[in-house]
Design an enzyme around this catalytic site. Structure first.
Site, PDB file in Angstrom:
ATOM      1  N   ASP A  13      -5.551  -1.816  -7.669  1.00  0.00           N
ATOM      2  CA  ASP A  13      -5.087  -0.610  -6.976  1.00  0.00           C
ATOM      3  C   ASP A  13      -5.620  -0.565  -5.538  1.00  0.00           C
ATOM      4  O   ASP A  13      -6.657  -1.143  -5.243  1.00  0.00           O
ATOM      5  CB  ASP A  13      -5.553   0.627  -7.760  1.00  0.00           C
ATOM      6  CG  ASP A  13      -4.765   1.864  -7.378  1.00  0.00           C
ATOM      7  OD1 ASP A  13      -3.670   1.740  -6.797  1.00  0.00           O
ATOM      8  OD2 ASP A  13      -5.247   2.984  -7.662  1.00  0.00           O
ATOM      9  N   HIS A  30       0.851  -4.678  -0.128  1.00  0.00           N
ATOM     10  CA  HIS A  30       1.220  -5.386  -1.367  1.00  0.00           C
ATOM     11  C   HIS A  30       1.173  -6.904  -1.146  1.00  0.00           C
ATOM     12  O   HIS A  30       0.726  -7.658  -1.994  1.00  0.00           O
ATOM     13  CB  HIS A  30       2.611  -4.967  -1.830  1.00  0.00           C
ATOM     14  CG  HIS A  30       2.690  -3.519  -2.238  1.00  0.00           C
ATOM     15  ND1 HIS A  30       1.735  -2.927  -3.027  1.00  0.00           N
ATOM     16  CD2 HIS A  30       3.608  -2.549  -1.974  1.00  0.00           C
ATOM     17  CE1 HIS A  30       2.050  -1.657  -3.226  1.00  0.00           C
ATOM     18  NE2 HIS A  30       3.175  -1.399  -2.595  1.00  0.00           N
ATOM     19  N   LEU A 124      -8.040 -21.209 -17.812  1.00  0.00           N
ATOM     20  CA  LEU A 124      -7.887 -19.752 -17.862  1.00  0.00           C
ATOM     21  C   LEU A 124      -6.437 -19.357 -18.156  1.00  0.00           C
ATOM     22  O   LEU A 124      -5.511 -19.995 -17.667  1.00  0.00           O
ATOM     23  CB  LEU A 124      -8.290 -19.182 -16.487  1.00  0.00           C
ATOM     24  CG  LEU A 124      -8.067 -17.681 -16.285  1.00  0.00           C
ATOM     25  CD1 LEU A 124      -9.357 -16.928 -16.546  1.00  0.00           C
ATOM     26  CD2 LEU A 124      -7.586 -17.377 -14.876  1.00  0.00           C
TER      27      LEU A 124
HETATM   28  C1  IPE Z   1      -1.797   1.585 -11.428  1.00  0.00           C
HETATM   29  O1  IPE Z   1      -1.831   1.983 -10.096  1.00  0.00           O
HETATM   30  C2  IPE Z   1      -0.767   0.536 -11.609  1.00  0.00           C
HETATM   31  C3  IPE Z   1      -1.015  -0.732 -10.927  1.00  0.00           C
HETATM   32  C4  IPE Z   1      -2.076  -1.054 -10.250  1.00  0.00           C
HETATM   33  C5  IPE Z   1       0.028  -1.706 -11.077  1.00  0.00           C
HETATM   34  P1  IPE Z   1      -1.054   3.280  -9.607  1.00  0.00           P
HETATM   35  O2  IPE Z   1      -1.377   3.427  -8.157  1.00  0.00           O
HETATM   36  O3  IPE Z   1       0.372   3.201  -9.973  1.00  0.00           O
HETATM   37  O4  IPE Z   1      -1.749   4.403 -10.485  1.00  0.00           O
HETATM   38  P2  IPE Z   1      -1.786   5.979 -10.302  1.00  0.00           P
HETATM   39  O5  IPE Z   1      -0.385   6.429 -10.041  1.00  0.00           O
HETATM   40  O6  IPE Z   1      -2.676   6.259  -9.137  1.00  0.00           O
HETATM   41  O7  IPE Z   1      -2.355   6.469 -11.582  1.00  0.00           O
HETATM   42  C1  IPE Z   2      -1.421  -0.960  -6.252  1.00  0.00           C
HETATM   43  O1  IPE Z   2      -1.550  -0.386  -5.003  1.00  0.00           O
HETATM   44  C2  IPE Z   2      -0.153  -1.760  -6.393  1.00  0.00           C
HETATM   45  C3  IPE Z   2       0.836  -1.146  -7.277  1.00  0.00           C
HETATM   46  C4  IPE Z   2       0.651  -0.073  -8.000  1.00  0.00           C
HETATM   47  C5  IPE Z   2       2.114  -1.823  -7.366  1.00  0.00           C
HETATM   48  P1  IPE Z   2      -0.910   1.016  -4.651  1.00  0.00           P
HETATM   49  O2  IPE Z   2       0.441   0.804  -4.060  1.00  0.00           O
HETATM   50  O3  IPE Z   2      -0.957   1.927  -5.807  1.00  0.00           O
HETATM   51  O4  IPE Z   2      -1.906   1.497  -3.522  1.00  0.00           O
HETATM   52  P2  IPE Z   2      -2.448   2.972  -3.274  1.00  0.00           P
HETATM   53  O5  IPE Z   2      -3.054   3.450  -4.559  1.00  0.00           O
HETATM   54  O6  IPE Z   2      -1.270   3.794  -2.860  1.00  0.00           O
HETATM   55  O7  IPE Z   2      -3.447   2.806  -2.200  1.00  0.00           O
HETATM   56 MG    MG Z   3      -2.316   3.286  -6.462  1.00  0.00          MG
END
Ligand code: IPE
Ligand code: IPE
Ligand code: MG
Length: 235
Positions: A13, A30, A124
């Protein structure tokens, strides 16, 4: 002391916040995030970890703006092509957990090709969670059992585990979430029933060996009791 975890799972995240901090569009976050996948997988392999499951896209992430979802799907395509080759080089077995139903036929084919190309690798297992959600997974497992017409007595923990995307994999020992949020977001809820949890504010595009080692050190210092008492079972 607990030693090295067999199965590490990471909620990757913070890509969006990383991009914002650098004055870039979310998609660049990303992209940076995807670049971390292979180095972290290699670092895990070097440390004797057997399974690494990475949360790349949740069943809830379809709620994001269409352009961001499209960008994430495109990134999956290029990442799978790259990983197919680098995993072969590094003896990493590739696996997908989650549903491929909503991916385009072309993307499904890419995924299948990459997985089968690396199926014979013995190092792995890198498990990518894409279009994954624990609730969806449990609903699918329940449907599969109903379809087999199992009797109530045959609905066991083993029967459910066998019908999850992670069938055959050990439970999660260490679950890491980067990006500062303190929640599971529908990730591996069954498999993490007894996982040790580690949260860090570091954003996924900045996650590296230092953060991995900090999580592994914290894990090694934990006492895992699984409901028992320190020093083993018995009376
Ligand atoms: C969780 O992250 C999903 C992934 C890292 C793929 P999100 O950014 O989607 O989670 P929430 O919405 O903050 O719970
Ligand atoms: C995690 O990063 C990637 C996915 C959930 C696909 P986020 O896109 O959720 O990044 P934040 O949480 O908005 O910083
Ligand atoms: Mg996120």
């Amino acid at each position: 002391m607990t030693g090295v975890p067999a199965h590490v799972a990471i909620i990757m995240d913070g890509n969006g916040r990383w991009a914002r901090e650098h004055g870039l569009p979310r998609t660049m976050g990303h992209r940076k995030g995807v670049e971390r996948i292979h180095p972290v997988a290699l670092a895990c392999a070097q440390r004797g970890i057997q399974y690494l499951t990475l949360y790349a896209f949740s069943t809830e992430n379809w709620r994001r703006p269409r352009a961001e979802v499209a960008a994430l799907l495109r990134l999956l395509g290029t990442m799978i092509d790259d990983e197919a080759q680098t995993c072969l080089r590094d003896n990493i077995r590739l696996r997908l957990v989650g549903s491929v139903d909503r991916l385009s036929p072309a993307l499904q084919q890419k995924v299948e090709a990459a997985v089968s190309l690396n199926a014979g690798n013995t190092g792995l297992t890198l498990c990518l969670a894409f279009d994954y959600g624990s609730r969806d997974e449990l609903v699918r497992a329940a449907r599969a059992l109903v379809a087999e017409a199992v009797t109530p007595e045959d609905v066991t923990e083993e029967a459910i585990s066998r019908n999850l995307f992670t069938a055959g994999m050990p439970d999660v020992d260490l679950l890491i979430r980067c990006g500062g949020e303190l929640r599971l977001s529908n990730f591996l809820m069954w498999q993490s029933a007894y996982a040790e949890l580690h949260f860090t504010d570091v954003l996924w595009p900045d996650f590296g060996e230092q953060e991995l080692d900090a999580a592994l050190a914290a894990f090694a210092a934990r006492s895992r009791r699984f409901g028992g008492v320190d020093g083993g079972g018995g009376r």
